[in-house]
Enzyme design. Structure first.
Site, PDB file in Angstrom:
ATOM      1  N   ASP A 128     -19.297   5.374 -26.934  1.00 34.29           N
ATOM      2  CA  ASP A 128     -19.863   6.017 -25.760  1.00 34.29           C
ATOM      3  C   ASP A 128     -20.946   7.282 -26.269  1.00 34.29           C
ATOM      4  O   ASP A 128     -20.769   7.609 -27.623  1.00 34.29           O
ATOM      5  CB  ASP A 128     -18.868   6.742 -24.713  1.00 34.29           C
ATOM      6  CG  ASP A 128     -19.501   7.372 -23.549  1.00 34.29           C
ATOM      7  OD1 ASP A 128     -20.621   6.652 -23.129  1.00 34.29           O
ATOM      8  OD2 ASP A 128     -19.162   8.517 -23.181  1.00 34.29           O
ATOM      9  N   SER A 129     -21.574   7.668 -25.664  1.00 34.10           N
ATOM     10  CA  SER A 129     -22.429   8.980 -25.831  1.00 34.10           C
ATOM     11  C   SER A 129     -21.535  10.257 -26.127  1.00 34.10           C
ATOM     12  O   SER A 129     -22.001  11.082 -26.508  1.00 34.10           O
ATOM     13  CB  SER A 129     -23.251   9.240 -24.563  1.00 34.10           C
ATOM     14  OG  SER A 129     -22.668   9.616 -23.429  1.00 34.10           O
TER      15      SER A 129
ATOM     16  N   CYS B 182     -19.923   2.202 -22.664  1.00 36.54           N
ATOM     17  CA  CYS B 182     -21.055   3.377 -22.381  1.00 36.54           C
ATOM     18  C   CYS B 182     -21.953   2.162 -21.252  1.00 36.54           C
ATOM     19  O   CYS B 182     -22.317   1.411 -21.881  1.00 36.54           O
ATOM     20  CB  CYS B 182     -21.759   3.875 -23.403  1.00 36.54           C
ATOM     21  SG  CYS B 182     -23.380   4.340 -22.815  1.00 36.54           S
TER      22      CYS B 182
ATOM     23  N   CYS C 153     -20.805   4.908 -14.839  1.00 37.12           N
ATOM     24  CA  CYS C 153     -20.761   5.490 -15.947  1.00 37.12           C
ATOM     25  C   CYS C 153     -19.459   5.931 -16.361  1.00 37.12           C
ATOM     26  O   CYS C 153     -18.584   6.277 -15.536  1.00 37.12           O
ATOM     27  CB  CYS C 153     -21.783   6.550 -15.848  1.00 37.12           C
ATOM     28  SG  CYS C 153     -21.667   8.037 -17.094  1.00 37.12           S
TER      29      CYS C 153
ATOM     30  N   HIS D  99     -17.808   8.339 -17.772  1.00 36.21           N
ATOM     31  CA  HIS D  99     -17.894   9.779 -17.495  1.00 36.21           C
ATOM     32  C   HIS D  99     -17.155   9.730 -16.213  1.00 36.21           C
ATOM     33  O   HIS D  99     -16.475  10.847 -15.914  1.00 36.21           O
ATOM     34  CB  HIS D  99     -18.746  10.557 -17.604  1.00 36.21           C
ATOM     35  CG  HIS D  99     -19.379  10.836 -19.164  1.00 36.21           C
ATOM     36  ND1 HIS D  99     -19.889  10.114 -20.219  1.00 36.21           N
ATOM     37  CD2 HIS D  99     -19.186  12.021 -19.984  1.00 36.21           C
ATOM     38  CE1 HIS D  99     -20.306  10.521 -21.202  1.00 36.21           C
ATOM     39  NE2 HIS D  99     -19.725  11.624 -21.279  1.00 36.21           N
TER      40      HIS D  99
ATOM     41  N   GLU E  70     -18.659  16.835 -19.586  1.00 36.99           N
ATOM     42  CA  GLU E  70     -18.765  17.154 -21.042  1.00 36.99           C
ATOM     43  C   GLU E  70     -18.473  18.616 -21.044  1.00 36.99           C
ATOM     44  O   GLU E  70     -17.884  18.830 -22.140  1.00 36.99           O
ATOM     45  CB  GLU E  70     -20.249  16.845 -21.515  1.00 36.99           C
ATOM     46  CG  GLU E  70     -20.408  15.479 -21.884  1.00 36.99           C
ATOM     47  CD  GLU E  70     -19.530  14.660 -23.052  1.00 36.99           C
ATOM     48  OE1 GLU E  70     -19.527  15.680 -23.951  1.00 36.99           O
ATOM     49  OE2 GLU E  70     -19.400  13.474 -22.849  1.00 36.99           O
TER      50      GLU E  70
HETATM   51  N1  DGL Z   1     -20.782   7.431 -20.481  1.00 40.57           N
HETATM   52  C1  DGL Z   1     -22.322   6.657 -20.535  1.00 40.57           C
HETATM   53  C2  DGL Z   1     -22.361   5.616 -19.462  1.00 40.57           C
HETATM   54  O1  DGL Z   1     -21.470   4.917 -19.238  1.00 40.57           O
HETATM   55  C3  DGL Z   1     -23.316   7.592 -20.640  1.00 40.57           C
HETATM   56  C4  DGL Z   1     -23.522   8.690 -20.185  1.00 40.57           C
HETATM   57  C5  DGL Z   1     -24.545   9.828 -20.643  1.00 40.57           C
HETATM   58  O2  DGL Z   1     -24.573  10.310 -21.724  1.00 40.57           O
HETATM   59  O3  DGL Z   1     -25.684  10.151 -19.991  1.00 40.57           O
HETATM   60  O4  DGL Z   1     -23.577   5.056 -19.251  1.00 40.57           O
END
Ligand code: DGL
Length: 288
Positions: free
Chosen positions: A9-10, A72, A184, A186, A152
Site C-alpha cells: 500500500d502507500s 491499495c 481505500c 486506510h 497516517e
Molecule cells: N490506501 C490506498 C488506497 O486504498 C491509498 C491511500 C493514499 O495514499 O492516498 O487507495
C-alpha cells in the site's frame, strides 16, 4: 508453498488487509511494503501510481512472493491489469472487483456509495466494475482527501476525523445509498467514525474480507496454501521505520518488531520510476 504473500500500500492502510489475511490464513507468511516515501497517493496522477505499483510488485516478487495483494485501491485501479500481464507467473489480486462483488451482494438493488481517494473516484473504477456486474445499479462516489493524512498521523479517532466522516457520508445518504464501500484501505481504521455518520440503516463494506477469500481460493487452487508458518513476517517501508512500527503494530493488532527501510533506487528517482513503468527492472534497493 511456504513462500510469502506480498502485500503493499502507500502506507499503513494496507495493514487493514494484512490483518484480515493473517487472521484468516494463520499459516501464511507475509512481506508487507509501505510506500511511505510517497504517501498520500490520493491526489497524484494515476500514471505515477501505476509506475510505483509495478515497481513494488516487482520488488515483492524478487523477494519470493508466491502471490501479491495490491492492498491499495489506487494501485488496483491503475495497475492491476498491467501487472497481471507483466508477471503472469504470480497471482496478483486487487481490491476493486472483490469490493464491488461484496457490495452488490448486500445492496439489494439500492444505490451503492463509494468513499475513496480523489484518484480512485476520478478513475471511476468502482462504478465501472459494479455496472459491469449489474448495469442497473446506481453508484455514487465521494472523494475523501482528508482521511488518509488523518490515519497516517494516528488521528483516526479524533474529532476532526468524525467531522470529516459526517461531511463525506452526507452526500451518499442523501442519494439513498444502502451500502457504502470503504474504497481505500486506510478507511477501515476510520470505520467507527464512518459508521456513526452513516447510521444503522447503511451497510459498510470493507473489501478486505472478499479479497482474503479470493486469495485463499487462488492459493488452494494452485496448491500453494502454506501448512505452517516457517519464518517471521517481513515489513518494509520506503519512509520512516520507527513511525511505521509503532502505529503499524496498533493497526495490525500484533507487534511489528522489525521494519526494514527500502530506498527507491539510487539511480531511479520518482520520475524514473514513472518512466520505467514499461521496463521490468526493480528499483527498490534494500538498506538494512
Ligand atoms: N490506501 C490506498 C488506497 O486504498 C491509498 C491511500 C493514499 O495514499 O492516498 O487507495
Amino acid at each position: 508453498m511456504r513462500s510469502p504473500i506480498g502485500i503493499f500500500d502507500s502506507g499503513l492502510g494496507g495493514l487493514s488487509v494484512a490483518a484480515r489475511v493473517l487472521n484468516t490464513l494463520p499459516n501464511e507468511r507475509i512481506i508487507y511494503f509501505a510506500d511511505n516515501a510517497h504517501v498520500p497517493y490520493g491526489e497524484k496522477p494515476m500514471d505515477i501510481i501505476r509506475g510505483y505499483a509495478l515497481e513494488i510488485t516487482q520488488f515483492l516478487i524478487n523477494k519470493g512472493a508466491k502471490a501479491v495483494v495490491m492492498a491499495c485501491n489506487m494501485s488496483s485501479a491503475s495497475a492491476l491489469e498491467t501487472a497481471q500481464k507483466r508477471f503472469p507467473e504470480v497471482p496478483i489480486i486487487g481490491m476493486i472487483e472483490p469490493g464491488a462483488r461484496a457490495a452488490l451482494s448486500v445492496a439489494n438493488g439500492k444505490p451503492i456509495g463509494v468513499l475513496a481517494t480523489t484518484g480512485t473516484i476520478n478513475n471511476g473504477a468502482y462504478a465501472r466494475t459494479i455496472n459491469h456486474l449489474d448495469a442497473a445499479c446506481k453508484v455514487v462516489g465521494q472523494a475523501c482527501p482528508k482521511f488518509v493524512p488523518l490515519v497516517e498521523s494516528g488521528q483516526a479517532e479524533s474529532e476532526e476525523a468524525k467531522a470529516a466522516a459526517r461531511m463525506y457520508v452526507a452526500p451518499l445518504a442523501s442519494e439513498y445509498c444502502s451500502t457504502i464501500i470503504l474504497g481505500c484501505t486506510h478507511y477501515p481504521f476510520l470505520k467507527r467514525a464512518i459508521e456513526a455518520a452513516a447510521g444503522s440503516s447503511i451497510a459498510i463494506v470493507d473489501p478486505a474480507d472478499e479479497v482474503t477469500r479470493t486469495l485463499a481460493a487462488i492459493l488452494a487452487k494452485l496448491g500453494k496454501t502454506s501448512d505452517a508458518l516457517a519464518s517471521p513476517h517481513e515489513f518494509y517501508t520506503s519512509g520512516d521505520t520507527a513511525g511505521f512500527a509503532s502505529i503499524g503494530s496498533a493497526f495490525l493488532g500484533r507487534n511489528i518488531d522489525a521494519v526494514q527501510h527500502a530506498e527507491w533506487g539510487i539511480d531511479l528517482g520518482e520520475l524514473s520510476a514513472v518512466s520505467s513503468q514499461h521496463s521490468a527492472g526493480g528499483c527498490c534497493a534494500q538498506k538494512s
